[in-house]
Design a protein around this motif. Sequence first.
Motif, PDB file in Angstrom:
ATOM      1  N   PRO A 127      12.435  10.660  26.428  1.00  0.00           N
ATOM      2  CA  PRO A 127      11.295   9.994  25.783  1.00  0.00           C
ATOM      3  C   PRO A 127      11.759   9.037  24.689  1.00  0.00           C
ATOM      4  CG  PRO A 127      10.811  12.312  26.097  1.00  0.00           C
ATOM      5  CD  PRO A 127      12.259  12.131  26.472  1.00  0.00           C
ATOM      6  N   GLU A 128      11.116   7.891  24.646  1.00  0.00           N
ATOM      7  CA  GLU A 128      11.499   6.879  23.665  1.00  0.00           C
ATOM      8  C   GLU A 128      11.221   7.350  22.235  1.00  0.00           C
ATOM      9  OE1 GLU A 128      10.775   2.572  25.587  1.00  0.00           O
ATOM     10  OE2 GLU A 128       9.009   3.867  25.603  1.00  0.00           O
ATOM     11  N   LEU A 129      12.162   7.095  21.357  1.00  0.00           N
ATOM     12  CA  LEU A 129      11.932   7.390  19.942  1.00  0.00           C
ATOM     13  C   LEU A 129      10.812   6.521  19.399  1.00  0.00           C
ATOM     14  CD1 LEU A 129      15.577   7.788  18.573  1.00  0.00           C
ATOM     15  CD2 LEU A 129      13.895   9.581  18.991  1.00  0.00           C
ATOM     16  N   VAL A 130      10.824   5.252  19.811  1.00  0.00           N
ATOM     17  CA  VAL A 130       9.753   4.310  19.449  1.00  0.00           C
ATOM     18  C   VAL A 130       9.204   3.736  20.748  1.00  0.00           C
ATOM     19  CG1 VAL A 130       9.156   2.213  18.205  1.00  0.00           C
ATOM     20  CG2 VAL A 130      10.932   3.731  17.288  1.00  0.00           C
ATOM     21  N   PRO A 131       8.022   4.129  21.163  1.00  0.00           N
ATOM     22  CA  PRO A 131       7.466   3.649  22.435  1.00  0.00           C
ATOM     23  C   PRO A 131       7.389   2.128  22.483  1.00  0.00           C
ATOM     24  CG  PRO A 131       6.183   5.491  21.606  1.00  0.00           C
ATOM     25  CD  PRO A 131       7.125   5.100  20.509  1.00  0.00           C
ATOM     26  N   ALA A 132       7.824   1.562  23.603  1.00  0.00           N
ATOM     27  CA  ALA A 132       7.817   0.108  23.764  1.00  0.00           C
ATOM     28  C   ALA A 132       6.402  -0.390  24.024  1.00  0.00           C
ATOM     29  CB  ALA A 132       8.719  -0.283  24.914  1.00  0.00           C
ATOM     30  N   GLU A 133       6.138  -1.593  23.539  1.00  0.00           N
ATOM     31  CA  GLU A 133       4.875  -2.259  23.823  1.00  0.00           C
ATOM     32  C   GLU A 133       4.992  -2.935  25.187  1.00  0.00           C
ATOM     33  OE1 GLU A 133       3.671  -4.848  20.655  1.00  0.00           O
ATOM     34  OE2 GLU A 133       4.638  -3.579  19.149  1.00  0.00           O
ATOM     35  N   GLY A 134       4.031  -2.673  26.060  1.00  0.00           N
ATOM     36  CA  GLY A 134       4.113  -3.155  27.432  1.00  0.00           C
ATOM     37  C   GLY A 134       4.259  -4.653  27.558  1.00  0.00           C
ATOM     38  N   GLU A 135       3.584  -5.408  26.706  1.00  0.00           N
ATOM     39  CA  GLU A 135       3.591  -6.866  26.818  1.00  0.00           C
ATOM     40  C   GLU A 135       4.727  -7.517  26.037  1.00  0.00           C
ATOM     41  OE1 GLU A 135       1.423  -5.851  23.087  1.00  0.00           O
ATOM     42  OE2 GLU A 135       1.527  -5.060  25.139  1.00  0.00           O
ATOM     43  N   LYS A 136       5.554  -6.720  25.385  1.00  0.00           N
ATOM     44  CA  LYS A 136       6.616  -7.266  24.545  1.00  0.00           C
ATOM     45  C   LYS A 136       7.933  -7.365  25.316  1.00  0.00           C
ATOM     46  CE  LYS A 136       9.065  -6.520  20.174  1.00  0.00           C
ATOM     47  NZ  LYS A 136       9.189  -5.631  18.974  1.00  0.00           N
ATOM     48  N   LEU A 137       8.615  -8.512  25.193  1.00  0.00           N
ATOM     49  CA  LEU A 137       9.923  -8.690  25.800  1.00  0.00           C
ATOM     50  C   LEU A 137      10.976  -8.068  24.875  1.00  0.00           C
ATOM     51  CD1 LEU A 137      11.618  -9.965  28.092  1.00  0.00           C
ATOM     52  CD2 LEU A 137      11.779 -12.033  26.688  1.00  0.00           C
ATOM     53  N   ILE A 138      11.607  -7.001  25.334  1.00  0.00           N
ATOM     54  CA  ILE A 138      12.621  -6.301  24.549  1.00  0.00           C
ATOM     55  C   ILE A 138      13.962  -6.990  24.787  1.00  0.00           C
ATOM     56  CG2 ILE A 138      13.660  -4.057  24.063  1.00  0.00           C
ATOM     57  CD1 ILE A 138      11.282  -2.890  25.779  1.00  0.00           C
ATOM     58  N   ARG A 139      14.610  -7.469  23.730  1.00  0.00           N
ATOM     59  CA  ARG A 139      15.860  -8.218  23.867  1.00  0.00           C
ATOM     60  C   ARG A 139      16.928  -7.619  22.958  1.00  0.00           C
ATOM     61  NH1 ARG A 139      13.981 -14.294  22.784  1.00  0.00           N
ATOM     62  NH2 ARG A 139      12.984 -13.195  21.050  1.00  0.00           N
ATOM     63  N   ARG A 140      18.143  -7.525  23.480  1.00  0.00           N
ATOM     64  CA  ARG A 140      19.279  -7.042  22.704  1.00  0.00           C
ATOM     65  C   ARG A 140      20.524  -7.831  23.104  1.00  0.00           C
ATOM     66  NH1 ARG A 140      15.384  -4.791  21.079  1.00  0.00           N
ATOM     67  NH2 ARG A 140      15.004  -2.556  20.707  1.00  0.00           N
ATOM     68  N   PRO A 141      21.466  -8.042  22.165  1.00  0.00           N
ATOM     69  CA  PRO A 141      22.713  -8.734  22.518  1.00  0.00           C
ATOM     70  C   PRO A 141      23.728  -7.774  23.128  1.00  0.00           C
ATOM     71  CG  PRO A 141      22.665  -8.283  20.162  1.00  0.00           C
ATOM     72  CD  PRO A 141      21.352  -7.787  20.714  1.00  0.00           C
ATOM     73  N   TYR A 142      24.448  -8.252  24.143  1.00  0.00           N
ATOM     74  CA  TYR A 142      25.509  -7.475  24.781  1.00  0.00           C
ATOM     75  C   TYR A 142      26.739  -8.364  24.941  1.00  0.00           C
ATOM     76  CZ  TYR A 142      21.858  -4.115  25.842  1.00  0.00           C
ATOM     77  OH  TYR A 142      20.836  -3.209  25.728  1.00  0.00           O
ATOM     78  N   SER A 143      27.898  -7.793  24.678  1.00  0.00           N
ATOM     79  CA  SER A 143      29.148  -8.540  24.809  1.00  0.00           C
ATOM     80  C   SER A 143      29.422  -8.871  26.276  1.00  0.00           C
ATOM     81  CB  SER A 143      30.322  -7.738  24.252  1.00  0.00           C
ATOM     82  OG  SER A 143      30.237  -7.628  22.860  1.00  0.00           O
TER      83      SER A 143
END
Length: 281
Positions: free
Chosen positions: A71-87
């Motif tokens: 289970p997510e610690l912070v539930p994601a918002e369905g309409e939000k684009l989740i972005r993270r940097p990766y090497s």
Amino acid sequence: MQIINQCQSKENQERMDRTQYNATVVGKIMVTPDLMIFRIHTDEAREEFEAGQNLLLGLYGFEKRSSNSEPELVPAEGEKLIRRPYSLASEKTETRQLEFYISQVKSGQLTSRLFNLNVGERLYVGTKITGIFRLDETPDGSDIVMVATGTGIAPYISFLRSHIVERPESKMVVIQGAAHRWDLGYYSELTFLEKSFANFFYVPTLTDADDRWDGYRYCIEELLRKDVLQNEFNISPDPERTHFFVSGQPEMVGHVSEWLSDFGYTRHHPDDPGELYIEEF
């Protein structure tokens, strides 16, 4: 009827959101259930980058998460684009076929969704490649020591794929720490490079090895304190001769940085050059 219309509206919204995706999954190698080599093909080429830099990956919150996530610690918002940097692990001249080495954060928002993707499915990839963890800023002829745990190995794969042929005068060492043999991502490629290039040395070390492992059995900090670099490869922790890259788990990064500070190393920044390059994961 109202409920049906609401469901159709949500499906239309999700379909519209997916039109913003601009890359396709073309490869997915599961190193362990929570480590994967992830390859994508972008719709449009990115500019040539410098080895060691990173790029944003993204998925919307309505995308499904992997079957072994938590289970997510912070539930994601369905309409939000989740972005993270990766090497990037790719060679710097690869501008459309891009490779990443990713660890699943089971209770996180993005990696649990990336791990659920299959070949042929779509995702968002940023257009700007950034980062200051770069081999090209080290002086020609200097020896290079690359220290990593976990997915911190990814930028070094890019370093080697991009530059090992260009720097025959530099000794280049990868020290990779892990608990078990199966946690050593890119082990085969790094072993092959060691056999192919006289100036490259691969030093894997395990803290929980089984009886079949005949390599080092130290944590990285202990291995360095035992002078393995000096005794085995004639490489000294000397800021005038050797540049260090340290990438991975923050505690390891902190310990190695502290050890290097005793030899006079300072952290590198483009505006204030130093001999120690740090990337925490």
